[in-house]
Write an enzyme that holds these catalytic residues in place. Structure first.
Site, PDB file in Angstrom:
ATOM      1  N   GLY A  99      41.960  42.849  38.685  1.00  0.00           N
ATOM      2  CA  GLY A  99      40.997  42.814  37.585  1.00  0.00           C
ATOM      3  C   GLY A  99      39.585  42.822  38.133  1.00  0.00           C
ATOM      4  O   GLY A  99      39.375  43.063  39.319  1.00  0.00           O
ATOM      5  N   ASN A 100      38.617  42.570  37.258  1.00  0.00           N
ATOM      6  CA  ASN A 100      37.234  42.468  37.743  1.00  0.00           C
ATOM      7  C   ASN A 100      36.471  41.469  36.884  1.00  0.00           C
ATOM      8  O   ASN A 100      37.014  40.915  35.927  1.00  0.00           O
ATOM      9  CB  ASN A 100      36.565  43.847  37.745  1.00  0.00           C
ATOM     10  CG  ASN A 100      36.497  44.436  36.352  1.00  0.00           C
ATOM     11  OD1 ASN A 100      35.821  43.903  35.483  1.00  0.00           O
ATOM     12  ND2 ASN A 100      37.216  45.527  36.120  1.00  0.00           N
ATOM     13  N   ARG A 101      35.211  41.229  37.240  1.00  0.00           N
ATOM     14  CA  ARG A 101      34.467  40.115  36.651  1.00  0.00           C
ATOM     15  C   ARG A 101      33.755  40.459  35.339  1.00  0.00           C
ATOM     16  O   ARG A 101      32.974  39.669  34.834  1.00  0.00           O
ATOM     17  CB  ARG A 101      33.428  39.614  37.657  1.00  0.00           C
ATOM     18  CG  ARG A 101      34.039  38.724  38.724  1.00  0.00           C
ATOM     19  CD  ARG A 101      33.041  38.433  39.833  1.00  0.00           C
ATOM     20  NE  ARG A 101      31.689  38.199  39.347  1.00  0.00           N
ATOM     21  CZ  ARG A 101      30.599  38.360  40.076  1.00  0.00           C
ATOM     22  NH1 ARG A 101      30.687  38.759  41.318  1.00  0.00           N
ATOM     23  NH2 ARG A 101      29.418  38.129  39.569  1.00  0.00           N
TER      24      ARG A 101
END
Ligand code: C5P
Length: 408
Positions: free
Chosen positions: A215-217
Site C-alpha cells: 500500500g502507500n501513505r
C-alpha cells in the site's frame, strides 16, 4: 483564502445547543471579517454554552434567543429578520434541530425563522457519532438535502465525549470557505451545474496474502476535497475511494474499492457518462503476481516477491473513444515541470496537477501546494489547506472544460 463572495451578504447564523457552539463565535468573526453582515440567533440550549452577549459583541447586532420577546419585536421583528436573511446557516446543528427542520417544526425562534424564510439553508451538523449515524438523523439529513439545503460536514475526528468518529463541527475557517463557495456557486449558477464528475481517491491495497498487502501513505484527503469542491460547484459526483478513513462528502455517490483492478473497473463503469474525470488516487503501480489464499508462514514464504504491473487507470480513461475531460495528478520529488508536462503529453491528459512530495509535503498532510499545467498554460496554486486548493483546482477545470466545449 478567497472569501470575497461573502462581501455584503446578509447571513443569519443560527446556533443550536452543543459544546461546538463556541466555534460559532469564531465563525461569526470570520464572516464579518470577510465583509458579511451577520445576525445571530441562539436556541435556549445554545445559550447555556455561549452567552448572547458574546455574539452581540462579535456580530455588532443585538442577539435574539426567544420567539416571544416584545422588546426585540419592536426592533427587527422575527418575520422581518426572516426576510432580511439572504442565507441561513445553522452551526452547530444538533440532531434535534436537524429533526425539527426536516419535519417543519416551528416551536422556537430558530426553527420559526427557517420556516418563514425563503433564504437557502446551510447546515453544519455537530453531534455524537452514533447520533450522526443513526438512521433517523441520516433520513432527516437526506430530507433536508433533497429540499436544497447544503450540508457542511461533519468532520471525522475527536469528539467532546472522548470518542472519535464523524460528528465534529467543521472548523470555522473551513465553514467560512464552504459558505463562500456556496455564495460563489449561487452567483454563477454553479460552474459545473449539470455535469457528471468522477473522482478517484486514496491509496489502493494489493493483497499478498489474507493479512498482508502492498500500500502507500495516501490519506485520500485531496481527492475527497476535490469531490466536495465539485459538489459545491453544482456537479453530480461519483467518488471511487480506495481504503481511507474519511466520511464521503454529502451528496456524492461513493464506491469503495480496495485494489487497483477494482478501482479500474469502478472508474471505467462510472466514466461512461462522465464529463470530467479527476484521478487523485495514489494507485499502486505493482501488485503481487499471485496473492496467496493462506497466510504465508515465516521461514516458508518466498524470499522474493514477484510483482505484476497494475493497469494505469488514468491512461486507460484518456484513451477512451468517448473520453471525458481528464485530469491527472503528478507527485514528483524533482523536476516538477518537465515530469508533469511529459505526463500531460504521454497520457493525453487535459490538465496535470503537480505537487512536490517529500517528508512533510503532499502525501498524508493537511496542506498542499499545486502547480497546474495544461496545453498552452500553467497556474501556481500556493500552499493552502486541501479544501481551499480543491476549490481553486475545480475553478480552473471548469474554465478549461467550458472553453474546450465552446471550441467543439
Ligand atoms: O505516472 P504516475 O503514476 O506518476 O501518474 C500519476 C497519475 O496517474 C495520478 O493521477 C494517478 O491517479 C494516475 N494513475 C492511475 N493508475 C495507475 C497509476 C497512476 O490512474 N496505475
Amino acid at each position: 483564502m478567497d472569501l470575497s463572495s461573502l462581501q455584503h451578504r446578509r447571513i443569519l447564523l443560527g446556533v443550536s445547543g452543543g459544546i461546538a457552539a463556541y466555534k460559532a463565535c469564531e465563525l461569526t468573526r470570520r464572516l464579518r471579517q470577510a465583509g458579511a453582515e451577520v445576525r445571530v440567533t441562539l436556541t435556549a440550549n445554545a445559550a447555556r454554552f455561549v452567552t448572547p452577549l458574546t455574539f452581540q459583541a462579535l456580530s455588532g447586532h443585538p442577539v435574539r434567543a426567544e420567539l416571544w420577546d416584545e422588546t426585540a419585536e419592536m426592533g427587527m421583528g422575527h418575520l422581518e429578520l426572516a426576510r432580511w436573511a439572504q442565507r441561513i446557516v445553522i452551526a452547530p446543528a444538533s440532531a434535534d434541530v436537524v429533526a425539527k427542520l426536516a419535519h417543519g417544526f416551528a416551536d422556537d425562534l430558530l426553527t420559526t425563522l427557517c420556516l418563514a424564510s425563503d433564504a437557502p439553508l446551510a447546515i453544519a451538523p455537530a453531534m455524537n457519532h452514533r447520533m450522526w449515524r443513526h438512521a433517523a438523523t441520516q433520513a432527516n439529513i437526506e430530507t433536508l438535502r433533497a429540499r436544497g439545503a447544503a450540508i457542511l460536514g461533519p468532520d471525522d475526528g475527536a469528539l467532546a465525549e472522548g470518542e472519535s468518529g464523524p460528528g465534529r463541527l467543521m472548523e470555522p475557517e473551513d465553514l467560512a470557505l464552504a459558505l463562500a463557495q456556496l455564495e460563489n456557486a449561487a452567483r454563477t449558477g454553479g460552474k459545473l451545474a449539470g455535469l457528471h464528475v468522477v473522482v478517484d481517491a486514496g491509496p489502493t491495497y494489493e493483497d499478498i496474502d489474507p493479512v498482508r498487502f502492498l500500500g502507500n501513505r495516501s490519506s485520500g484527503r485531496m481527492g475527497f476535497a476535490v469531490a466536495q469542491a465539485a459538489l459545491d460547484a453544482g456537479a453530480r459526483v461519483t467518488l471511487v475511494a480506495g481504503p481511507v478513513h474519511l466520511p464521503a462528502p454529502q451528496g456524492a455517490e461513493r464506491i469503495d474499492v480496495r485494489s487497483a483492478r477494482e478501482m479500474r473497473d469502478a472508474v471505467l463503469a462510472a466514466v461512461a457518462d462522465a464529463d470530467i474525470f479527476i484521478a487523485a488516487a495514489a494507485v499502486a503501480d505493482w501488485r503481487a503476481e499471485t496473492a496467496s489464499a493462506h497466510k504465508l508462514k515465516k521461514g516458508r514464504g518466498p524470499e522474493t516477491l514477484a510483482l505484476a504491473q497494475n493497469p494505469d487507470i488514468l491512461a486507460e480513461v484518456a484513451a477512451l473513444d468517448r473520453k471525458p475531460f481528464v485530469v491527472g495528478f503528478a507527485a514528483e520529488t524533482e523536476d516538477l515541470e518537465r515530469n508533469a508536462r511529459e505526463k500531460l503529453a504521454r497520457k493525453k491528459l487535459d490538465l496535470v496537477a503537480a505537487n512536490e512530495v517529500g517528508a512533510d509535503r503532499g502525501i498524508d498532510t493537511q496542506d498542499n501546494a499545486l502547480h497546474l499545467y495544461w496545453n498552452g498554460g500553467e497556474q501556481a496554486l500556493a500552499r493552502a489547506p486541501k479544501r481551499e486548493l480543491a476549490g481553486r483546482l475545480i475553478e480552473r477545470i471548469a474554465a478549461l472544460h467550458a472553453s474546450q466545449r465552446g471550441n467543439r
